[in-house]
Design an enzyme around this catalytic site. Structure first.
Site, PDB file in Angstrom:
ATOM      1  N   GLU A 228       0.912  -1.271  -0.094  1.00 50.77           N
ATOM      2  CA  GLU A 228      -0.016  -0.033   0.115  1.00 50.77           C
ATOM      3  C   GLU A 228       0.940   1.284  -0.034  1.00 50.77           C
ATOM      4  O   GLU A 228       1.319   1.507   1.020  1.00 50.77           O
ATOM      5  CB  GLU A 228      -0.824  -0.020   1.426  1.00 50.77           C
ATOM      6  CG  GLU A 228      -1.877  -1.188   1.249  1.00 50.77           C
ATOM      7  CD  GLU A 228      -3.000  -1.063   0.323  1.00 50.77           C
ATOM      8  OE1 GLU A 228      -3.207  -0.111  -0.400  1.00 50.77           O
ATOM      9  OE2 GLU A 228      -3.943  -1.924   0.356  1.00 50.77           O
ATOM     10  N   CYS A 262      -2.412   8.952   2.400  1.00 50.54           N
ATOM     11  CA  CYS A 262      -1.874   8.571   0.802  1.00 50.54           C
ATOM     12  C   CYS A 262      -3.063   9.023   0.014  1.00 50.54           C
ATOM     13  O   CYS A 262      -2.655   9.152  -1.234  1.00 50.54           O
ATOM     14  CB  CYS A 262      -1.786   6.941   0.996  1.00 50.54           C
ATOM     15  SG  CYS A 262      -3.087   6.047   2.142  1.00 50.54           S
TER      16      CYS A 262
END
Ligand code: NAP
Length: 456
Positions: A228, A262
């Site tokens: 991720e 993110c």
């Protein structure tokens, strides 16, 4: 990187921790491996009880835990409290639903009866980042403990008190020794750990560089990995968007967590007919924000995670502006103690500039003006990242059409990129691979075993 708490509000080191020596590490991996033997046969309903207890403890001690987050990485205290609530809901979601997710799955079979049984694999290694220090750990740990795996976590070196506290919560919930383990380790020791035969799979949330290193080592050792990684999510505003909603969403989407998520809305791609109005309104919104102690609920501008991170952002913004971009507001470190960066707006960014290609991990709104939908889609896809994104339009069919043409793992219509326990989360391209959250997360690190009984 030293394992220590440095308060970004003061830039002072508060507490240091010693990394594990080789013997201590060996004991912890051995305990995690041994614990797997009993944990894998522990009934799912019993596993769920431990997770529900952790979830309950987190909510009971929300204020205390939130303060540790804010101390170590500077998040506004209210946002730290929300993170604890979110993380508690992740543990509860997997505790309450994993039995159903892990039920045998029948397979169509002409000559017999066949089904898939999900069996756990062993010790899973998680390498986690500082930006959501409780929640990121929960997203990996909750589905894997429910699946019957045991978990060892190497957390980011700048959030050791969060790392320790998560282990303490599991201990307090009565989880058997070795089922969840915090490893105080430097990142350079991860390569060796990935080769350990007792570690069966691994996941990293963080930068591309760290992800590539983990994936290389996982590949060499023939182990599955999930990555991720970073993102540069497009926040597309079409000409028929509801501007009030757009303004509300961008303040959370780009400035929540001081832009250090993110899935922050890092590239605002807006129709030219709305661009000036949007820029003016955003400038006004930013002018009323107030910097100060992130523990104080009146503060609306917190420090970034570290002085180093603020200086890196300064360099990216300065280079972009020196290359010809327009600085509307901000663009500097704040003249005060702590890792503060002025909330910033930049426009007129071209593909020759750093901001166009790099992830801006901080409070910077990069605004791109486009003539039409096609140009918006082309620009959104001109990125090496592929994590999330948003489309704002009052015409939902049109928004869905745009969403389907965006090369990312997730697109949200009329909201900023978000995450919920029941929705799958993950990216494509250089944002990584694999899924966290949702039913999919429970089966990422299990053996999908075929069992077949042939007709006689
Ligand atoms: P980072 O430097 O890559 O650190 C993340 C973790 O990886 C830390 O535990 C770090 O340990 C470790 N690490 C660093 N280098 C490593 C290596 N060579 N091998 C193994 N582990 C290594 O990331 P960051 O800059 O702190 O975090 C921000 C990045 O994470 C951003 O790009 C952000 O977009 C991304 N992120 C992605 C998601 C997602 O779900 N897609 C979520 C959150 C953040 P040390 O602290 O000891 O260096």
């Amino acid at each position: 990187m030293s394992i220590q708490t440095t308060n970004p509000y003061t830039n002072k080191v508060v507490k240091s921790f010693k990394p594990l020596n080789e013997d201590e590490l060996e004991h912890k991996i051995s305990d995690a491996h041994k614990a797997f033997d009993t944990w894998k046969t522990t009934p799912i309903a019993e596993r769920a009880k431990y997770l529900l207890k952790v979830s309950e403890l987190m909510l009971e001690r929300k204020q205390e835990l939130a303060k540790i987050i804010t101390l170590e990485m500077g998040k506004l205290i209210e946002q730290s409290e929300s993170e604890i609530e979110m993380c508690a809901s992740v543990y509860a979601y997997f505790a309450n639903n994993s039995e159903a997710f892990l039920k045998d799955k029948e397979v169509q079979d002409d000559g017999g009866k066949a089904f898939i049984r999900y069996t756990p694999k062993g010790v899973i290694l998680g390498v986690e980042p500082w930006n959501y220090p409780f929640n990121q750990v929960g997203r990996l740990t909750a589905p894997n403990l429910m699946a019957g795996n045991t978990v060892v976590i190497k957390h980011a070196s700048n959030v050791p008190q969060c790392a320790q506290m998560i282990e303490d919560l599991f201990h307090e919930a009565g989880l058997p020794k070795g089922v969840y383990t915090n490893l105080f380790l430097e990142s350079k020791r991860i390569a060796k750990l990935t080769a350990d035969p007792r570690i069966v799979a691994m996941s990293l949330t963080g930068s591309e560089k760290a992800g590539a290193s983990l994936a290389e080592n996982a590949g060499k050792n023939l182990k599955k990995s999930i990555l991720e990684l970073g993102g540069s999510d497009a926040f597309i505003v079409l000409e028929d968007a509801d501007m009030d909603l757009v303004m509300k969403e961008i303040m959370i989407g780009r400035f929540g967590n001081m832009g250090q998520a993110c899935t922050s809305s890092k590239r605002i791609i807006i129709h030219e007919s709305l661009a000036d109005e949007f820029t003016e309104k955003l400038k006004k919104e930013l002018s009323i924000l107030k910097d100060g102690d992130p523990m104080d609920k009146a503060t609306t501008i917190s420090p970034m995670v570290s002085q180093e991170a603020a200086e890196h952002l300064l360099e990216q913004v300065t280079d972009t502006v020196n290359a010809g971009a327009k600085l509307i507001v901000g663009g500097k470190l704040m003249q005060r103690e702590g890792a503060f960066f002025e909330p910033t707006i930049i426009t007129d960014i071209t593909s020759q500039m750093r901001a166009y290609h790099e992830e801006l991990f901080g409070p910077v709104a990069a605004i791109y003006r486009v003539k039409n939908q096609e140009e918006a889609i082309k620009l959104a896809n001109d990125s090496t990242f592929g994590l999330g994104g948003s489309v704002f339009s009052e015409d939902i069919d049109r928004a869905i059409e745009v969403a389907s043409l965006i090369d990312t793992g997730m697109v949200f219509i009329n909201e900023h990129s978000a995450s919920k326990p029941d929705l799958p989360f993950g990216g494509t391209k250089r944002s990584g691979y694999g899924t966290e959250l949702s039913p999919s997360a429970v089966t990422e690190f299990v053996n999908e075993k075929l069992i077949r009984i042939k007709n006689r």
